[in-house]
Design a protein around this motif. Structure first.
Motif, short mmCIF file in Angstrom:
data_model
loop_
_atom_site.label_atom_id
_atom_site.label_comp_id
_atom_site.label_asym_id
_atom_site.label_seq_id
_atom_site.Cartn_x
_atom_site.Cartn_y
_atom_site.Cartn_z
N ILE A 122 -2.98 0.71 -3.66
CA ILE A 122 -1.91 -0.28 -3.83
C ILE A 122 -1.01 0.22 -4.96
O ILE A 122 -1.48 0.65 -6.00
N TYR B 130 0.85 -1.20 0.00
CA TYR B 130 0.00 0.00 0.00
C TYR B 130 0.88 1.24 0.00
O TYR B 130 1.96 1.25 0.60
N CYS C 41 -0.60 3.16 -7.55
CA CYS C 41 -1.92 3.60 -7.12
C CYS C 41 -2.75 4.13 -8.29
O CYS C 41 -2.23 4.45 -9.37
N ARG D 79 -5.92 2.25 3.55
CA ARG D 79 -5.50 0.99 2.91
C ARG D 79 -6.64 0.50 2.03
O ARG D 79 -7.41 -0.37 2.42
#
Ligand code: SF4
Length: 68
Positions: free
Chosen positions: A37, A25, A40, A32
């Motif tokens: 992740i 993350y 992103c 989160r």
């Protein structure tokens, strides 16, 4: 279009250590969520934006725009 790592190895090391701790993350965001992740959602959108050139939020990656 080119994606490269930040040439500053210290920044890369810090962000990568952060990613290891969070399990992938984004280390510079609190939530989160799947969108956070790495890579992103925000950076993927910046990659898709033909006008964007610059670092991702954490400054791990740099997107270089095509010369036009
Ligand atoms: S692309 Fe950059 S801002 Fe996005 S999650 Fe990865 S390190 Fe963080």
């Amino acid at each position: 279009m080119k994606i490269t790592l930040n040439p500053d190895e210290k920044v890369v090391k810090i962000v990568k250590e952060g990613l290891k701790k969070t399990g992938g993350y984004c280390p510079c965001r609190r939530e989160r969520t799947p969108d956070n992740i790495c890579m992103c959602k925000e950076f993927k959108e910046q990659i898709a934006d033909p006008d964007f050139e610059g670092f991702c939020h954490c400054m791990l990656y740099f997107k270089e725009r095509n010369g036009d």
